[in-house]
Write an enzyme that holds these catalytic residues in place. Structure first.
Site, PDB file in Angstrom:
ATOM      1  N   ASN A 149       0.788  -1.237   0.000  1.00  0.00           N
ATOM      2  CA  ASN A 149       0.000   0.000   0.000  1.00  0.00           C
ATOM      3  C   ASN A 149       0.820   1.287   0.000  1.00  0.00           C
ATOM      4  O   ASN A 149       0.326   2.318  -0.444  1.00  0.00           O
ATOM      5  CB  ASN A 149      -1.020  -0.004   1.137  1.00  0.00           C
ATOM      6  CG  ASN A 149      -0.369  -0.140   2.495  1.00  0.00           C
ATOM      7  OD1 ASN A 149       0.512  -0.963   2.683  1.00  0.00           O
ATOM      8  ND2 ASN A 149      -0.776   0.677   3.427  1.00  0.00           N
ATOM      9  N   GLY A 225       2.990  -5.607   7.205  1.00  0.00           N
ATOM     10  CA  GLY A 225       1.976  -6.325   6.430  1.00  0.00           C
ATOM     11  C   GLY A 225       0.825  -6.734   7.319  1.00  0.00           C
ATOM     12  O   GLY A 225       0.587  -6.126   8.369  1.00  0.00           O
ATOM     13  N   GLY A 226       0.128  -7.770   6.906  1.00  0.00           N
ATOM     14  CA  GLY A 226      -1.073  -8.195   7.627  1.00  0.00           C
ATOM     15  C   GLY A 226      -0.758  -9.136   8.782  1.00  0.00           C
ATOM     16  O   GLY A 226       0.342  -9.700   8.884  1.00  0.00           O
ATOM     17  N   GLU A 245       5.049  -4.430  11.960  1.00  0.00           N
ATOM     18  CA  GLU A 245       4.136  -3.299  11.739  1.00  0.00           C
ATOM     19  C   GLU A 245       2.913  -3.868  11.042  1.00  0.00           C
ATOM     20  O   GLU A 245       2.960  -4.167   9.843  1.00  0.00           O
ATOM     21  CB  GLU A 245       4.811  -2.237  10.859  1.00  0.00           C
ATOM     22  CG  GLU A 245       6.031  -1.591  11.474  1.00  0.00           C
ATOM     23  CD  GLU A 245       5.686  -0.615  12.596  1.00  0.00           C
ATOM     24  OE1 GLU A 245       4.536  -0.135  12.650  1.00  0.00           O
ATOM     25  OE2 GLU A 245       6.559  -0.352  13.431  1.00  0.00           O
ATOM     26  N   CYS A 279      -2.895   1.579   6.773  1.00  0.00           N
ATOM     27  CA  CYS A 279      -2.945   0.967   8.111  1.00  0.00           C
ATOM     28  C   CYS A 279      -3.456   1.924   9.162  1.00  0.00           C
ATOM     29  O   CYS A 279      -3.891   1.489  10.226  1.00  0.00           O
ATOM     30  CB  CYS A 279      -1.570   0.438   8.494  1.00  0.00           C
ATOM     31  SG  CYS A 279      -0.303   1.704   8.441  1.00  0.00           S
TER      32      CYS A 279
END
Ligand code: NAP
Length: 473
Positions: A149, A225-226, A245, A279
């Site tokens: 992103n 990331g996720g 993160e 995020c």
């Protein structure tokens, strides 16, 4: 584009298409690295630790400054790559490219501020006739794994401090948006970074990930990331330093005395920036009941004025999601909320990967879009009566990256600052505010550790004590 592996830019027979999510057009291809390539990357990085460590602070800072200047001289080129391979509009992408210049400049400055201290050994019995200090030294090989992103600036947030700290680094960018990271890697090499100190390996995280993160030659995994990939990495990583993160489900509280026009303006932008794939994007807004109708109407009107479409068109406010699959997921979550009783105030329908800015109210707490990270252009509005209730509801998610509050009452602001359980509380602006030098990271499922150059530089270096025994001193 080729990937930088070992000391050279290489192709591979197997490639991965990089496509524009707006029209599915092919932008470029990148090599699909395999396990032999992983071994080359690891062996090279391990060997290059010495080269990286021996660069003087001045040399590290100069490379970082020069890389920033290369980007500053080609904002349009970098922005176009960001906008084409990802979801951002060209205006959003220019913002990211400019921020990347700041990130690298701050990394250069922080390289020069990396200091140790003298240690007062004689402060306890046993320390007599001793003198010493500690300095911060490089940790070795940093593995940087990055999301789609913010494909340029979030990469810089890892490469910048890794290089400032004297480490070698392997970058594994997101497979859907690898070109910005490759272009940044090119800029580093052009700026004079010695060969081997930085490599960029392209390929699927699911294929390469375990072999990279498990390898003992890697001393730190810096991941953005996720939660799913983050948990997978944590389960494989072994004895290493880690930076995680991860995502969030950011809440905002708008109190009755707030500047409502400003709150609407900045929360709309915070909700739909990068098509909500952010995020720290605004997801839940708790509004004092006295001003709920005014805020809601203003928010919906502003949302409906948003122009969606071609990212390269200067007048476009919001582009598509990263792919049609993600757009379908968001559409499904909206539908589920509506079936459970939510009211759709704007958006909600989908055209390919394009989800229009979507606003919901009366969202029940068992709807996925309430409690999970949506990572898409939707926002939920809720009326509240009491500040403690608002804070409790804001804190109810299993995430805690940023939270925000709007009020002109200093006591309310202090209660928000103290009560909101997260990495940063932003007052009188939306959750979508970040300065690249501030400590950045979250609590709960939002992650572990902090980025922001000074803070990531601490994570990517370690203290080394030097202690002299000097009899007769
Ligand atoms: P993702 O699917 O978790 O992927 C992130 C990176 O991890 C990609 O490079 C991916 O490679 C790689 N990866 C996937 N599986 C892996 C494995 N088993 N081992 C090692 N690496 C693996 O996340 P995303 O969809 O790109 O990004 C969205 C998420 O990032 C959201 O949750 C968002 O909130 C979060 N995010 C957090 C921050 C923050 O600073 N806190 C900032 C931005 C985004 P492939 O691309 O090849 O799958």
């Amino acid at each position: 584009m080729k990937m930088l592996l070992g000391h050279e830019w290489v192709d591979r027979e197997e490639t991965i298409d990089v496509r524009d999510p707006f029209d599915d057009s092919l932008i470029d291809t990148v090599p699909a690295a395999d396990h032999d390539d992983v071994e080359t990357a690891l062996a090279t990085a391990f060997e290059a630790r010495d080269t990286a460590r021996k660069m003087t602070t001045y040399e590290r800072a100069q490379v970082l400054y020069r890389t920033g200047q290369i980007i500053a001289g080609d904002i349009e080129g970098f922005a176009t790559v960001i906008a084409r391979e990802g979801s951002k509009t060209i205006r959003e992408a220019r913002g990211e490219a400019r921020r990347c210049v700041n990130t690298l400049t701050i990394a250069a400055e922080e390289a020069k501020r990396l200091q140790g201290e003298t240690i007062p050994f004689d402060s306890f019995p046993g320390g007599e006739e001793r003198r010493g200090y500690y300095e911060r030294v490089p940790i070795g090989v940093v593995l940087a794994i990055t999301p789609f992103n913010d494909p340029l600036n979030l990469v810089a947030h890892k490469l910048g401090p890794a290089i400032a700290g004297g480490n070698s680094v392997i970058l594994k960018p997101a497979t859907v948006t690898p070109l910005s990271g490759l272009k940044l890697t090119e800029a580093f090499m052009q700026a004079g970074l010695p060969p081997g100190v930085l490599q960029c390996i392209t390929g699927y995280g699911a294929v390469l990930g375990d072999a990279l993160v498990e390898d003992p030659r890697v001393r730190m995994v810096s991941f953005t990331g996720g939660v799913e990939a983050g948990e997978r990495i944590m389960s494989r990583i072994g004895l290493k330093k880690v930076g995680m993160e991860l995502g969030s489900n950011s809440p905002v509280i708008v109190w009755k005395d707030a500047d409502l026009d400003w709150a609407v303006e900045t929360c709309v932008s915070g909700a739909f920036w990068a098509a909500g794939q952010n995020c720290i994007g605004v997801q839940r807004i708790y509004i004092h009941r006295d001003v709920y109708d005014r805020f809601r109407d203003g928010f919906v009107n502003r949302t409906k004025a948003y122009r969606t479409g071609n990212k390269l068109d200067e007048s476009t406010d919001m582009g598509p999601m990263i792919n049609e699959g993600e757009a379908k997921r968001v559409e499904r979550w909206v539908k589920e909320a509506v079936e459970k009783g939510a009211r759709l105030l704007a958006g909600g329908t989908r055209d390919g990967a394009l989800v229009p800015p979507t606003v919901l109210e009366d969202v029940p707490e068992d709807a996925t879009i309430h409690f999970e990270e949506v990572f898409g252009p939707t926002v939920n509005l809720y009326p509240v009566d009491d500040l403690d209730e608002a804070i409790d509801r804001a804190n109810s998610a299993n995430y805690g990256l940023h939270a925000a509050g709007f009020s002109n009452d200093v006591t309310v602001c202090h209660r928000l600052a103290a009560g909101l359980d997260c990495g940063s509380v932003i007052l009188n602006d939306s959750t979508d505010y970040r300065l690249d030098s501030m400590p950045f990271g979250g609590v709960k499922n939002s992650g572990l550790g902090r980025e922001g150059l000074k803070f990531s530089l601490q994570e990517m270096t370690e203290p080394k004590v030097v202690c002299w025994y000097l009899p007769g001193l």
